[in-house]
Structures are given as structure tokens and as C-alpha cells.
Write an enzyme that holds these catalytic residues in place. Structure first.
Site, PDB file in Angstrom:
ATOM      1  NE  ARG A 158      51.864  88.606  81.914  1.00  0.00           N
ATOM      2  CZ  ARG A 158      52.600  89.412  82.703  1.00  0.00           C
ATOM      3  NH1 ARG A 158      53.849  89.696  82.372  1.00  0.00           N
ATOM      4  NH2 ARG A 158      52.094  89.904  83.804  1.00  0.00           N
ATOM      5  CB  SER A 210      45.672  87.677  83.730  1.00  0.00           C
ATOM      6  OG  SER A 210      45.926  88.048  85.061  1.00  0.00           O
ATOM      7  CD  GLU A 329      48.691  86.574  80.198  1.00  0.00           C
ATOM      8  OE1 GLU A 329      49.459  85.829  80.828  1.00  0.00           O
ATOM      9  OE2 GLU A 329      48.166  87.589  80.703  1.00  0.00           O
TER      10      GLU A 329
END
Length: 333
Positions: A158, A210, A329
Site C-alpha cells: 500500500r 479497508s 490506510e
């Protein structure tokens, strides 16, 4: 070019935060982008995509940029170039319909093409870096174009160079992906069905998908936890998890630096959160999604404070129970 002053950002973030922007500009060509950057040089600028990885914590007293460039074209039989404003899933749907495969595991991930390269989005064993050939950008200062190879993007979990060393210095204008002939219809349908069964529908329930990244821990720590929790899901990394630059300073990379050079194990954050009893729990108007604890949703007119406080409480519980740090995130703006 479209310019709007003092507008609500409600349509431009999937969390459903009703923050305002001093100025919102949507451009439709590289020349228009250059013009905007030149005219607003020195001002606070934030380039957004679909707003699916952002949490606006207050009004934005600057310029919000959004791309209206949303086309894709084949460069040859094996590569497709997509402009930054094209929704990633729209492109994947078109490729699947045309009989091409390669990106189908990224189906239904919210966001636009530009963000796929910045975030290195991923799901079901596939990451954007696995299918990206190169990334085309525009230098914010010089207004010159630059092409980054896959290696130069320094992709990580990520993560990419555009989130750290070059944050705010380049705007991704298009991405070139590798594809191949093949029927991906079944896989795409299965991925979509799985995601729809577990995750809130973008546009119906406010969320950013997420919320937390899966943590990586040294093998020694993983073995210690497995002795206490034999059923704990875990995945060994294929090679040592190493830091790509000592310039990293955020909490995630600080923790990874301590482990560099060691074999690491990925532990699903969803499992850790569920073991701490957070599944379905609420704080103010925010909720840990009952079907997938990796997700935090705007369940009842949540404020940004509600969401941040719930995220902090979840992280603290995981740290206390397992001795593991989990990190958002989502970007707080």
C-alpha cells in the site's frame, strides 16, 4: 476546465464528510493542469481521485484538484494506458468485456487510476505493482512530464514513492498496465460477489473500504503469538521485508525499519480486530463494519472525530492484546 468556490466536498469523498473546499478545480487536459498549477503556485493544493481513501477532518482552505481525464487506449496487444481520472473498476470491466485479463482481482476496488499507482492498491493476492508497467506524471514545480518505471515507483505494501519522497511533487497523469488475452469473467464475478458480501457498498454506506493495513511482524513475534493462538491466520513474506528508503519517518515505516533484514509474517488486521471484540461496535456515529472488521463506516452521521477516535481505540486494543501496531490506510486531511 471547471472551477467552483466554497463547495461541499460531500460528493468527492466516500466517507460522506461534508467538509468544504475554498476552491475546487476539475481539469480535462495536461495543458489545463499546467495552467492551474502555474496560476496557483505556492498555494495549498490537494489532488484527489474518487476520495475513497480520504477522511476530511475539517474544511480545506486551499485548492482541490480533480482530473476529468478518463480515457484508456491500447498501446499494443499487451499494454493499456489509462488516464488518471478513469475509475479503476470501470476500466477493468471494459477490459474483461473485451476479453482481456490481468487486473480482474482488483475488481470493485473504489478509486481512480491515478490513485491505484500512488496507493499500490491490492486484493486477493494481486497488487497494482504486479500489473503496472510505468507511470506517467507531471512535475508540480517545473510542469515537465516524467515517466517512472515500475522499479522507480518503489512500490511497497500500500505504498509508493509518491506517498513519501515525492509526495506533492508529482501528479500521476496516466498509468500503463500490462494485460493479456483471456476470459476473466468468472474470476471477476467471483471477486465482486465476495466483496459485496463482506464490504459496504460505496455510495450507500460511508466508508473508505479497508481502514487499516495488515501488519507485518518478525517471525519470532509471529511464532510467539502462534503458541498462544494456534488458529491465527498468518502469511510468510516470500522475501525479507526491507525498507526502500531511510527517509521514511511515519509510524508504519518506523516499525518496519526495526525489522528490516528479518523474515516477516503478515497477520490479517481483521482477525486481530475481531479477537479484540470490536466487530459491529460503535463510537458516536462511527461503526466497525459487522461483516468485515477491517472497515470503519459512517453509520449514523459520524463526524471525522468519531471515526478517528474509533480507529484509535481499535488500534489501542490490538496493541494491548497482541503487542502489534496497526495503522490506518486512510489519509487524514
Amino acid at each position: 476546465m471547471k472551477e467552483l468556490k466554497n463547495i461541499s466536498l460531500l460528493p468527492y469523498n466516500t466517507f460522506g464528510m461534508n467538509a468544504k473546499a475554498k476552491l475546487f478545480i476539475e481539469y480535462y487536459s495536461l495543458d489545463e493542469l499546467r495552467q492551474v498549477l502555474k496560476e496557483h503556485k505556492g498555494e495549498q493544493i490537494l489532488h484527489i481521485g474518487q476520495g475513497s481513501n480520504l477522511l476530511f477532518t475539517s474544511d480545506f482552505n486551499g485548492v482541490i484538484l480533480h482530473s476529468g481525464m478518463a480515457r484508456a487506449k491500447f498501446l499494443d496487444d499487451e499494454t493499456v494506458e489509462a488516464q488518471n481520472g478513469l475509475r479503476l473498476d470501470d476500466m477493468i470491466a471494459q477490459l474483461t468485456d473485451m476479453g482481456y485479463s490481468g487486473l480482474e482481482k482488483l475488481s470493485l476496488i473504489p478509486g481512480e487510476v491515478g490513485a491505484s499507482a500512488v496507493q499500490n492498491v491490492g486484493a486477493y493476492g494481486c497488487e497494482a505493482k504486479d500489473v503496472i508497467v510505468r507511470v506517467n506524471t507531471l512535475n508540480v514545480e517545473t510542469l515537465e512530464e516524467r515517466v517512472f518505471t515500475n522499479e522507480e515507483c518503489r512500490f511497497g505494501y500500500r505504498d509508493s514513492i509518491f506517498k513519501h519522497e515525492l509526495k506533492g511533487k508529482y501528479i500521476v497523469t496516466s498509468v500503463v498496465y500490462k494485460v493479456k488475452p483471456g476470459d476473466a469473467t468468472k474470476t471477476r464475478e467471483e471477486i465482486i460477489a465476495t466483496r459485496m458480501a463482506k464490504l459496504p457498498t460505496v455510495g450507500e454506506v460511508g466508508s473508505a473500504g479497508s481502514f487499516f493495513m495488515n501488519p507485518f511482524v518478525p517471525e519470532e513475534k509471529a511464532n510467539e503469538l502462534l503458541s498462544q493462538y494456534p488458529d491465527m491466520p498468518h502469511f510468510e513474506t516470500p522475501s525479507p521485508w526491507r525498507v526502500k528508503s531511510s527517509a521514511r519517518s511515519d509510524a508504519l515505516w518506523s516499525s518496519v525499519e526495526q525489522h528490516s533484514g528479518e523474515r516477516c509474517v503478515k497477520i490479517p488486521a481483521a482477525w486481530l480486530i475481531e479477537q479484540c471484540g470490536w466487530k459491529g461496535k460503535t463510537l458516536g456515529g462511527a461503526q466497525v463494519w459487522p461483516k468485515q472488521p477491517l472497515v470503519i463506516v459512517n453509520a449514523n452521521n459520524a463526524s471525522a472525530k468519531d471515526i478517528m477516535e474509533l480507529a484509535a481505540a481499535v488500534s489501542a486494543s490490538v496493541k494491548e492484546k497482541f503487542g502489534i501496531d496497526i495503522h490506518p490506510e486512510v489519509n487524514y486531511i
